[in-house]
Motif scaffolding. Structure first.
Motif, PDB file in Angstrom:
ATOM      1  N   SER A  73       0.823  -1.226   0.000  1.00  0.00           N
ATOM      2  CA  SER A  73       0.000   0.000   0.000  1.00  0.00           C
ATOM      3  C   SER A  73       0.846   1.261   0.000  1.00  0.00           C
ATOM      4  O   SER A  73       0.433   2.290  -0.536  1.00  0.00           O
ATOM      5  CB  SER A  73      -0.929   0.016   1.216  1.00  0.00           C
ATOM      6  OG  SER A  73      -1.878  -1.011   1.118  1.00  0.00           O
ATOM      7  N   ALA A  74       2.035   1.175   0.599  1.00  0.00           N
ATOM      8  CA  ALA A  74       2.935   2.331   0.667  1.00  0.00           C
ATOM      9  C   ALA A  74       3.774   2.480  -0.599  1.00  0.00           C
ATOM     10  O   ALA A  74       4.617   3.367  -0.679  1.00  0.00           O
ATOM     11  CB  ALA A  74       3.839   2.225   1.894  1.00  0.00           C
ATOM     12  N   GLY A  75       3.562   1.586  -1.579  1.00  0.00           N
ATOM     13  CA  GLY A  75       4.246   1.729  -2.854  1.00  0.00           C
ATOM     14  C   GLY A  75       5.406   0.787  -3.112  1.00  0.00           C
ATOM     15  O   GLY A  75       6.102   0.923  -4.118  1.00  0.00           O
ATOM     16  N   ALA A  76       5.634  -0.160  -2.223  1.00  0.00           N
ATOM     17  CA  ALA A  76       6.720  -1.118  -2.455  1.00  0.00           C
ATOM     18  C   ALA A  76       6.384  -1.984  -3.663  1.00  0.00           C
ATOM     19  O   ALA A  76       5.224  -2.305  -3.910  1.00  0.00           O
ATOM     20  CB  ALA A  76       6.924  -1.993  -1.226  1.00  0.00           C
ATOM     21  N   ILE A  77       7.435  -2.342  -4.395  1.00  0.00           N
ATOM     22  CA  ILE A  77       7.243  -3.219  -5.541  1.00  0.00           C
ATOM     23  C   ILE A  77       7.773  -4.612  -5.190  1.00  0.00           C
ATOM     24  O   ILE A  77       8.486  -4.784  -4.196  1.00  0.00           O
ATOM     25  CB  ILE A  77       7.924  -2.664  -6.811  1.00  0.00           C
ATOM     26  CG1 ILE A  77       9.444  -2.527  -6.616  1.00  0.00           C
ATOM     27  CG2 ILE A  77       7.293  -1.324  -7.221  1.00  0.00           C
ATOM     28  CD1 ILE A  77      10.204  -2.162  -7.883  1.00  0.00           C
ATOM     29  N   GLN A  78       7.423  -5.592  -6.024  1.00  0.00           N
ATOM     30  CA  GLN A  78       7.786  -6.969  -5.736  1.00  0.00           C
ATOM     31  C   GLN A  78       9.292  -7.162  -5.605  1.00  0.00           C
ATOM     32  O   GLN A  78       9.758  -7.904  -4.740  1.00  0.00           O
ATOM     33  CB  GLN A  78       7.228  -7.886  -6.819  1.00  0.00           C
ATOM     34  CG  GLN A  78       7.344  -9.350  -6.488  1.00  0.00           C
ATOM     35  CD  GLN A  78       6.591 -10.220  -7.475  1.00  0.00           C
ATOM     36  OE1 GLN A  78       6.257  -9.795  -8.569  1.00  0.00           O
ATOM     37  NE2 GLN A  78       6.331 -11.445  -7.075  1.00  0.00           N
ATOM     38  N   GLN A  79      10.074  -6.487  -6.421  1.00  0.00           N
ATOM     39  CA  GLN A  79      11.526  -6.621  -6.339  1.00  0.00           C
ATOM     40  C   GLN A  79      12.041  -6.109  -4.986  1.00  0.00           C
ATOM     41  O   GLN A  79      12.948  -6.707  -4.392  1.00  0.00           O
ATOM     42  CB  GLN A  79      12.211  -5.873  -7.478  1.00  0.00           C
ATOM     43  CG  GLN A  79      13.717  -6.069  -7.473  1.00  0.00           C
ATOM     44  CD  GLN A  79      14.417  -5.379  -8.626  1.00  0.00           C
ATOM     45  OE1 GLN A  79      13.783  -4.810  -9.503  1.00  0.00           O
ATOM     46  NE2 GLN A  79      15.741  -5.415  -8.618  1.00  0.00           N
ATOM     47  N   GLU A  80      11.471  -5.018  -4.476  1.00  0.00           N
ATOM     48  CA  GLU A  80      11.885  -4.510  -3.158  1.00  0.00           C
ATOM     49  C   GLU A  80      11.551  -5.529  -2.075  1.00  0.00           C
ATOM     50  O   GLU A  80      12.353  -5.737  -1.149  1.00  0.00           O
ATOM     51  CB  GLU A  80      11.200  -3.176  -2.866  1.00  0.00           C
ATOM     52  CG  GLU A  80      11.723  -2.046  -3.721  1.00  0.00           C
ATOM     53  CD  GLU A  80      10.929  -0.770  -3.576  1.00  0.00           C
ATOM     54  OE1 GLU A  80      11.564   0.303  -3.484  1.00  0.00           O
ATOM     55  OE2 GLU A  80       9.670  -0.823  -3.550  1.00  0.00           O
ATOM     56  N   LEU A  81      10.389  -6.151  -2.191  1.00  0.00           N
ATOM     57  CA  LEU A  81      10.018  -7.173  -1.209  1.00  0.00           C
ATOM     58  C   LEU A  81      10.972  -8.363  -1.305  1.00  0.00           C
ATOM     59  O   LEU A  81      11.428  -8.877  -0.283  1.00  0.00           O
ATOM     60  CB  LEU A  81       8.570  -7.625  -1.408  1.00  0.00           C
ATOM     61  CG  LEU A  81       8.100  -8.704  -0.435  1.00  0.00           C
ATOM     62  CD1 LEU A  81       8.168  -8.212   1.011  1.00  0.00           C
ATOM     63  CD2 LEU A  81       6.701  -9.151  -0.795  1.00  0.00           C
ATOM     64  N   ALA A  82      11.300  -8.786  -2.517  1.00  0.00           N
ATOM     65  CA  ALA A  82      12.229  -9.902  -2.698  1.00  0.00           C
ATOM     66  C   ALA A  82      13.585  -9.578  -2.077  1.00  0.00           C
ATOM     67  O   ALA A  82      14.190 -10.429  -1.404  1.00  0.00           O
ATOM     68  CB  ALA A  82      12.377 -10.231  -4.178  1.00  0.00           C
ATOM     69  N   GLU A  83      14.086  -8.370  -2.292  1.00  0.00           N
ATOM     70  CA  GLU A  83      15.369  -7.970  -1.702  1.00  0.00           C
ATOM     71  C   GLU A  83      15.278  -7.928  -0.184  1.00  0.00           C
ATOM     72  O   GLU A  83      16.226  -8.306   0.525  1.00  0.00           O
ATOM     73  CB  GLU A  83      15.809  -6.624  -2.261  1.00  0.00           C
ATOM     74  CG  GLU A  83      16.245  -6.700  -3.713  1.00  0.00           C
ATOM     75  CD  GLU A  83      16.657  -5.355  -4.297  1.00  0.00           C
ATOM     76  OE1 GLU A  83      16.868  -4.389  -3.529  1.00  0.00           O
ATOM     77  OE2 GLU A  83      16.773  -5.276  -5.527  1.00  0.00           O
ATOM     78  N   THR A  84      14.143  -7.505   0.330  1.00  0.00           N
ATOM     79  CA  THR A  84      13.919  -7.491   1.779  1.00  0.00           C
ATOM     80  C   THR A  84      13.954  -8.905   2.332  1.00  0.00           C
ATOM     81  O   THR A  84      14.582  -9.163   3.371  1.00  0.00           O
ATOM     82  CB  THR A  84      12.571  -6.819   2.103  1.00  0.00           C
ATOM     83  OG1 THR A  84      12.616  -5.456   1.657  1.00  0.00           O
ATOM     84  CG2 THR A  84      12.249  -6.865   3.581  1.00  0.00           C
ATOM     85  N   VAL A  85      13.302  -9.829   1.639  1.00  0.00           N
ATOM     86  CA  VAL A  85      13.303 -11.236   2.058  1.00  0.00           C
ATOM     87  C   VAL A  85      14.731 -11.770   2.104  1.00  0.00           C
ATOM     88  O   VAL A  85      15.146 -12.414   3.080  1.00  0.00           O
ATOM     89  CB  VAL A  85      12.427 -12.085   1.108  1.00  0.00           C
ATOM     90  CG1 VAL A  85      12.641 -13.578   1.338  1.00  0.00           C
ATOM     91  CG2 VAL A  85      10.954 -11.720   1.266  1.00  0.00           C
ATOM     92  N   MET A  86      15.501 -11.502   1.059  1.00  0.00           N
ATOM     93  CA  MET A  86      16.862 -12.023   0.997  1.00  0.00           C
ATOM     94  C   MET A  86      17.781 -11.350   2.026  1.00  0.00           C
ATOM     95  O   MET A  86      18.664 -12.001   2.598  1.00  0.00           O
ATOM     96  CB  MET A  86      17.428 -11.888  -0.411  1.00  0.00           C
ATOM     97  CG  MET A  86      16.664 -12.725  -1.437  1.00  0.00           C
ATOM     98  SD  MET A  86      16.375 -14.453  -0.962  1.00  0.00           S
ATOM     99  CE  MET A  86      18.037 -15.082  -0.880  1.00  0.00           C
ATOM    100  N   THR A  87      17.552 -10.069   2.308  1.00  0.00           N
ATOM    101  CA  THR A  87      18.326  -9.379   3.350  1.00  0.00           C
ATOM    102  C   THR A  87      18.042 -10.010   4.705  1.00  0.00           C
ATOM    103  O   THR A  87      18.970 -10.287   5.482  1.00  0.00           O
ATOM    104  CB  THR A  87      17.996  -7.875   3.368  1.00  0.00           C
ATOM    105  OG1 THR A  87      18.357  -7.314   2.108  1.00  0.00           O
ATOM    106  CG2 THR A  87      18.730  -7.152   4.487  1.00  0.00           C
TER     107      THR A  87
END
Length: 116
Positions: A73-87
């Motif tokens: 909802s705040a504008g994150a995209i799937q790639q940002e979420l994927a990078e967050t998961v991997m971090t």
């Protein structure tokens, strides 16, 4: 989560709220201030992605769901979420590696104490 599971969770939340109303109110106010305070300088998208990372490492299913949806909802995209998961995964693994130093230390201590 199924409708039945959501209903049960909501019921349990009501029990907590009824059993400790002042603490519940204070916790909710603090949580709102930390995550969405008017003086926050970190943009909401990044706050929510950090919350996702923490939720992944603490393994809180409710937090993972809530903060992933809030990040979207705040504008994150799937790639940002994927990078967050991997971090989060890298830090979780890094913690195991670093705690491995302690295991090696204790193993060495046990070795020395076993020697007559």
């Amino acid at each position: 989560m199924t409708a039945a599971a959501t209903q049960a969770t909501d019921e349990y939340a009501r029990h907590i709220r009824a059993g400790a109303p002042a603490a519940f109110k204070a916790f909710m106010a603090w949580d709102a201030e930390v995550l969405r305070g008017s003086n926050n300088v970190i943009p909401a998208k990044y706050t929510e992605l950090m919350a996702v990372a923490v939720a992944l490492t603490t393994q809180c299913a409710y937090c993972i769901e809530a903060h992933t949806k809030a990040a979207h909802s705040a504008g994150a995209i799937q790639q940002e979420l994927a990078e967050t998961v991997m971090t989060a995964a890298a830090l979780r693994a890094g913690g195991s590696y670093a705690h491995g130093f302690m295991a090696m230390k204790f193993f060495g201590q046990a070795d020395k104490s076993a020697t007559p």
